[in-house]
Design a protein around this motif. Structure first.
Motif, mmCIF file in Angstrom:
data_model
loop_
_atom_site.group_PDB
_atom_site.id
_atom_site.type_symbol
_atom_site.label_atom_id
_atom_site.label_comp_id
_atom_site.label_asym_id
_atom_site.label_seq_id
_atom_site.Cartn_x
_atom_site.Cartn_y
_atom_site.Cartn_z
ATOM 1 N N TRP A 1 1.247 1.260 -19.123
ATOM 2 C CA TRP A 1 1.539 2.035 -17.915
ATOM 3 C C TRP A 1 0.769 1.499 -16.711
ATOM 4 C CZ3 TRP A 1 1.830 7.876 -19.711
ATOM 5 C CH2 TRP A 1 2.896 8.002 -20.601
ATOM 6 N N HIS A 2 -0.413 0.943 -16.943
ATOM 7 C CA HIS A 2 -1.128 0.284 -15.840
ATOM 8 C C HIS A 2 -0.254 -0.814 -15.237
ATOM 9 C CE1 HIS A 2 -5.251 1.611 -15.186
ATOM 10 N NE2 HIS A 2 -5.406 1.789 -16.490
ATOM 11 N N VAL A 3 0.363 -1.598 -16.102
ATOM 12 C CA VAL A 3 1.187 -2.724 -15.634
ATOM 13 C C VAL A 3 2.431 -2.205 -14.930
ATOM 14 C CG1 VAL A 3 2.454 -4.791 -16.348
ATOM 15 C CG2 VAL A 3 0.292 -4.194 -17.468
ATOM 16 N N LEU A 4 3.068 -1.193 -15.492
ATOM 17 C CA LEU A 4 4.292 -0.650 -14.902
ATOM 18 C C LEU A 4 4.020 0.008 -13.543
ATOM 19 C CD1 LEU A 4 5.941 0.876 -18.091
ATOM 20 C CD2 LEU A 4 6.942 -0.917 -16.642
ATOM 21 N N THR A 5 2.926 0.733 -13.433
ATOM 22 C CA THR A 5 2.634 1.431 -12.185
ATOM 23 C C THR A 5 2.010 0.530 -11.134
ATOM 24 O OG1 THR A 5 0.460 2.145 -12.976
ATOM 25 C CG2 THR A 5 2.317 3.629 -13.380
ATOM 26 N N GLY A 6 1.399 -0.584 -11.573
ATOM 27 C CA GLY A 6 0.763 -1.497 -10.629
ATOM 28 C C GLY A 6 -0.668 -1.139 -10.305
ATOM 29 N N TYR A 7 -1.243 -0.186 -11.016
ATOM 30 C CA TYR A 7 -2.627 0.212 -10.754
ATOM 31 C C TYR A 7 -3.597 -0.570 -11.630
ATOM 32 C CZ TYR A 7 -0.773 4.099 -8.059
ATOM 33 O OH TYR A 7 -0.121 4.847 -7.117
ATOM 34 N N LEU B 1 -7.663 6.538 -11.876
ATOM 35 C CA LEU B 1 -7.282 7.889 -11.478
ATOM 36 C C LEU B 1 -5.798 7.961 -11.136
ATOM 37 C CD1 LEU B 1 -10.111 9.413 -9.231
ATOM 38 C CD2 LEU B 1 -9.621 9.826 -11.639
ATOM 39 N N CYS B 2 -5.300 6.968 -10.393
ATOM 40 C CA CYS B 2 -3.889 6.962 -10.024
ATOM 41 C C CYS B 2 -3.003 6.835 -11.261
ATOM 42 C CB CYS B 2 -3.600 5.825 -9.044
ATOM 43 S SG CYS B 2 -4.319 6.061 -7.386
ATOM 44 N N ASN B 3 -3.427 6.019 -12.208
ATOM 45 C CA ASN B 3 -2.660 5.883 -13.452
ATOM 46 C C ASN B 3 -2.676 7.193 -14.235
ATOM 47 O OD1 ASN B 3 -1.058 4.174 -15.141
ATOM 48 N ND2 ASN B 3 -2.772 4.009 -16.558
ATOM 49 N N LYS C 1 -5.162 9.799 0.027
ATOM 50 C CA LYS C 1 -3.811 9.308 0.323
ATOM 51 C C LYS C 1 -3.254 8.497 -0.845
ATOM 52 C CE LYS C 1 -4.301 9.149 5.368
ATOM 53 N NZ LYS C 1 -4.301 8.271 6.581
ATOM 54 N N ALA C 2 -4.114 7.702 -1.481
ATOM 55 C CA ALA C 2 -3.661 6.915 -2.626
ATOM 56 C C ALA C 2 -3.244 7.826 -3.777
ATOM 57 C CB ALA C 2 -4.768 5.959 -3.075
ATOM 58 N N LEU C 3 -4.003 8.889 -4.017
ATOM 59 C CA LEU C 3 -3.660 9.820 -5.085
ATOM 60 C C LEU C 3 -2.397 10.609 -4.748
ATOM 61 C CD1 LEU C 3 -7.210 11.141 -6.010
ATOM 62 C CD2 LEU C 3 -5.774 9.650 -7.385
ATOM 63 N N ALA C 4 -2.237 10.966 -3.467
ATOM 64 C CA ALA C 4 -1.024 11.684 -3.057
ATOM 65 C C ALA C 4 0.202 10.795 -3.232
ATOM 66 C CB ALA C 4 -1.158 12.134 -1.606
ATOM 67 N N PRO D 1 2.805 1.070 -5.268
ATOM 68 C CA PRO D 1 1.635 1.800 -4.767
ATOM 69 C C PRO D 1 1.082 1.141 -3.495
ATOM 70 C CG PRO D 1 0.978 0.403 -6.593
ATOM 71 C CD PRO D 1 2.466 0.220 -6.436
ATOM 72 N N LYS D 2 1.743 1.328 -2.392
ATOM 73 C CA LYS D 2 1.421 0.602 -1.156
ATOM 74 C C LYS D 2 0.037 0.963 -0.619
ATOM 75 C CE LYS D 2 6.286 0.186 0.195
ATOM 76 N NZ LYS D 2 7.314 0.539 1.212
ATOM 77 N N ILE D 3 -0.305 2.229 -0.639
ATOM 78 C CA ILE D 3 -1.607 2.642 -0.097
ATOM 79 C C ILE D 3 -2.733 2.091 -0.958
ATOM 80 C CG2 ILE D 3 -3.088 4.624 0.402
ATOM 81 C CD1 ILE D 3 -0.510 6.186 1.079
ATOM 82 N N TYR D 4 -2.587 2.216 -2.269
ATOM 83 C CA TYR D 4 -3.602 1.670 -3.187
ATOM 84 C C TYR D 4 -3.736 0.163 -2.988
ATOM 85 C CZ TYR D 4 -5.517 -0.159 -7.568
ATOM 86 O OH TYR D 4 -6.249 -0.845 -8.490
#
Length: 290
Positions: free
Chosen positions: A160-166, A174-176, A211-214, A251-254
């Protein structure tokens, strides 16, 4: 189904009349929630984000009936039913690096392999962390289908880290976990994210952590339920296509936060994990006793 941290895991006999049947499969009784234990584990995790054992401690302490609701939904899908009955052993699929290396460049499989090798991770590492939290997926063969879901979910974390990009920095974790909360409904993840956010904000008040979490919450809300998708099919797809199928946004902000800031957030304050410290303490006690 718990034991003290310094004791060997023990099997507690569960009489058949206490089984909870879901979609034709037996599951164990629901454990009570232990919020104080969860908060203590969150604080340990913030002290050292590499102490993966604490994530499992938090999940156990806060799950309540959440795992049963997820199992009901999972086994109602064709892929979920196949995972628990064949079973589909994701830990073997994702642990076979030569098989992953045989996929074409640009696929999810190769991106996952690069992530795991770059971070020096293995699926076995997650299982070891679970065992340190007294989670034994094979201790209760009568609940093998139920436990197979949670082995599948555990091994999916780095995928899921790879899929989400985090990434694996503290904010990326935290974002993941925001995604994981939306996928699993476990309130323990919300607790980790809330306390982790406050701790990171105290360290870097000017960083756009909120903002990154939102953004992660918005993206997670728009995404498909990943657990019902065939992982082997996804691995063969180009990474961009796999993300598109699952409706996972960028995840543009992250991504815009400088790496040097992300690397400093919640940098581990200790060199050892809680499990390593406990192991060293037991070894010292054994030497003194000898």
């Amino acid at each position: 189904m718990t034991a003290p941290a310094d004791a060997a895991p023990t099997r507690i006999e569960i009489p058949p009349e206490q089984y909870v049947w879901i979609n034709g499969f037996p599951t164990p009784p629901t454990e009570r929630r232990r919020p104080l234990h969860a908060v203590a584990s969150v604080l340990k995790l913030i002290f050292n984000k590499e102490d993966t054992r604490q994530v499992f401690e938090i999940m156990k302490a806060m799950s309540g009936d959440t795992p049963k609701r997820m199992f009901r939904k999972f086994t109602a899908t064709p892929y979920g039913l196949r995972v628990v009955t064949e079973p589909v052993k994701l830990e073997e699929l994702l642990g076979d690096r030569e098989r992953l290396r045989a996929y074409p460049e640009g696929t999810l499989a190769r991106a996952y392999l690069a992530f795991m090798e770059g971070e020096n991770l293995t699926p076995e590492g997650l299982r070891s962390a679970a065992e340190e939290a007294d989670i034994d997926y094979e201790a209760y063969p009568e609940f093998s289908e139920y436990m197979r879901l949670f082995m599948h979910l555990q091994v999916s974390h780095d995928l899921w880290h790879v899929l989400t990009g985090y990434g694996r920095d503290a904010l990326g974790e935290l974002c993941n976990l925001v995604y994981t909360r939306h996928q699993t409904y476990n309130p323990g993840f919300r607790l980790i994210v809330a306390i982790g956010f406050l701790a990171q904000k105290l360290e870097q008040p000017s960083a756009p952590i909120q903002k990154a979490l939102a953004e992660a919450r918005r993206n997670a809300s728009a995404a498909e339920w990943v657990l019902e998708h065939d992982v082997e099919e996804l691995l063969a797809m180009p990474l961009a296509d796999a993300r598109a199928r699952l409706k996972i946004g960028e995840p543009k902000i992250y991504n815009a936060i400088p790496d040097d800031i992300k690397r400093t957030l919640l940098k581990p304050k200790v060199a050892e994990t809680q499990a390593e410290r406990e192991r060293a303490a037991r070894e010292r006690a054994a030497l003194q006793a000898g």
